[in-house]
Design a protein around this motif. Structure first.
Motif, PDB file in Angstrom:
ATOM      1  N   ARG A 145       0.818  -1.221   0.000  1.00  0.00           N
ATOM      2  CA  ARG A 145       0.000   0.000   0.000  1.00  0.00           C
ATOM      3  C   ARG A 145       0.850   1.269   0.000  1.00  0.00           C
ATOM      4  N   THR A 149       2.216   3.029  -7.577  1.00  0.00           N
ATOM      5  CA  THR A 149       1.813   2.224  -8.739  1.00  0.00           C
ATOM      6  C   THR A 149       1.716   3.029 -10.030  1.00  0.00           C
ATOM      7  N   LYS A 150       1.741   4.367  -9.924  1.00  0.00           N
ATOM      8  CA  LYS A 150       1.670   5.193 -11.129  1.00  0.00           C
ATOM      9  C   LYS A 150       3.021   5.340 -11.812  1.00  0.00           C
ATOM     10  N   ASN A 169       2.542   3.118 -15.727  1.00  0.00           N
ATOM     11  CA  ASN A 169       1.456   3.469 -14.814  1.00  0.00           C
ATOM     12  C   ASN A 169       0.589   2.228 -14.617  1.00  0.00           C
ATOM     13  N   VAL A 170       0.967   1.417 -13.633  1.00  0.00           N
ATOM     14  CA  VAL A 170       0.259   0.166 -13.377  1.00  0.00           C
ATOM     15  C   VAL A 170      -1.137   0.440 -12.824  1.00  0.00           C
ATOM     16  N   LYS A 171      -1.282   1.531 -12.083  1.00  0.00           N
ATOM     17  CA  LYS A 171      -2.601   1.867 -11.517  1.00  0.00           C
ATOM     18  C   LYS A 171      -3.622   2.087 -12.626  1.00  0.00           C
ATOM     19  N   ALA A 172      -3.216   2.782 -13.690  1.00  0.00           N
ATOM     20  CA  ALA A 172      -4.136   3.026 -14.813  1.00  0.00           C
ATOM     21  C   ALA A 172      -4.547   1.713 -15.473  1.00  0.00           C
ATOM     22  N   MET A 174      -4.659  -1.275 -13.923  1.00  0.00           N
ATOM     23  CA  MET A 174      -5.536  -1.979 -12.981  1.00  0.00           C
ATOM     24  C   MET A 174      -6.924  -1.352 -12.927  1.00  0.00           C
ATOM     25  N   ASP A 175      -6.983  -0.021 -13.120  1.00  0.00           N
ATOM     26  CA  ASP A 175      -8.274   0.676 -13.094  1.00  0.00           C
ATOM     27  C   ASP A 175      -9.021   0.577 -14.414  1.00  0.00           C
ATOM     28  N   ARG A 196       5.596   5.607  -2.382  1.00  0.00           N
ATOM     29  CA  ARG A 196       4.611   6.627  -2.738  1.00  0.00           C
ATOM     30  C   ARG A 196       4.912   7.921  -2.012  1.00  0.00           C
ATOM     31  N   GLU A 200       0.183  11.249  -3.052  1.00  0.00           N
ATOM     32  CA  GLU A 200       0.246  10.592  -4.365  1.00  0.00           C
ATOM     33  C   GLU A 200      -0.761   9.449  -4.425  1.00  0.00           C
TER      34      GLU A 200
END
Length: 200
Positions: A145, A149-150, A169-172, A174-175, A196, A200
């Motif tokens: 956590r 991830t970006k 950007n792994v968050k993008a 995953m989203d 992080r 962020e």
């Protein structure tokens, strides 16, 4: 003496350079290759790009460009056409092979990569050949956590021996906001999850 040196250069060096140029111009780009793209009129566009499994690279001002199966000259011509609207005259674009994907024939079934930073299980990880950046990240337990991830990083040595850094950007992904395919890993690749930042 100067004439003698010039003669040596013309006899030995120039044919070698010409043969290298011919080799690059006839070579068909593959997934896993790294292209060096330079634009004389705007150095902010210069950089190395990994050819992703879908055969594409991402280029600033242009977006995703299909390059697999094409020569560097064909890619250069395509980029000139795509970049033309952003310049007063045709931009001067150079495309070259920074590194070539390794042949996987007669190699081990697995390869060793390394996980660092805010990942669930940092350290050495054995993965099967053909494993992508995202698959290896999942195999290692994902990001904690505290991980950014970006701006996940993949680090690998370039053809010149310098460490190349690629950011994802792994968050993008995953989203569901990005369909970007992450690259296939190579022996010795290092995946880093930076910590992080605040807010962020």
């Amino acid at each position: 003496m100067q004439r003698f040196i010039a003669l040596i250069v013309s006899v030995l060096v120039l044919p070698l350079l010409a043969s290298q140029a011919v080799a690059q111009s006839s070579y068909k780009i593959r997934s896993g290759d790294v292209l060096r793209i330079e634009v004389l009129e705007d150095s902010s566009l210069n950089g190395d790009s990994i050819v992703l499994p879908d055969g594409r690279v991402s280029v600033p001002l242009v977006g995703s460009v299909r390059v697999r199966g094409r020569s560097v000259d064909e890619v250069r011509s395509d980029l000139v056409n795509r970049l033309r609207p952003n310049f007063a005259s045709d931009p001067t674009v150079y495309v070259s092979l920074s590194s070539v994907a390794e042949d996987e024939e007669d190699e081990d079934e697995t390869l060793t990569i390394y996980m660092l930073g805010e990942v669930a299980t940092p350290g050495t990880v054995e993965v099967e050949r053909g494993t992508t950046f995202l698959q290896a990240l999942a195999q290692s337990g994902g990001v904690t956590r505290f991980g950014a991830t970006k701006r996940m990083q993949l680090r690998r040595p370039g053809a010149d021996g310098r460490m190349q850094v690629y950011t994802f950007n792994v968050k993008a992904i995953m989203d569901g906001k990005s369909s970007l395919n992450t690259p296939v890993l190579r022996e010795g690749d290092v995946i880093i999850a930076p910590q992080r930042r605040l807010f962020e």
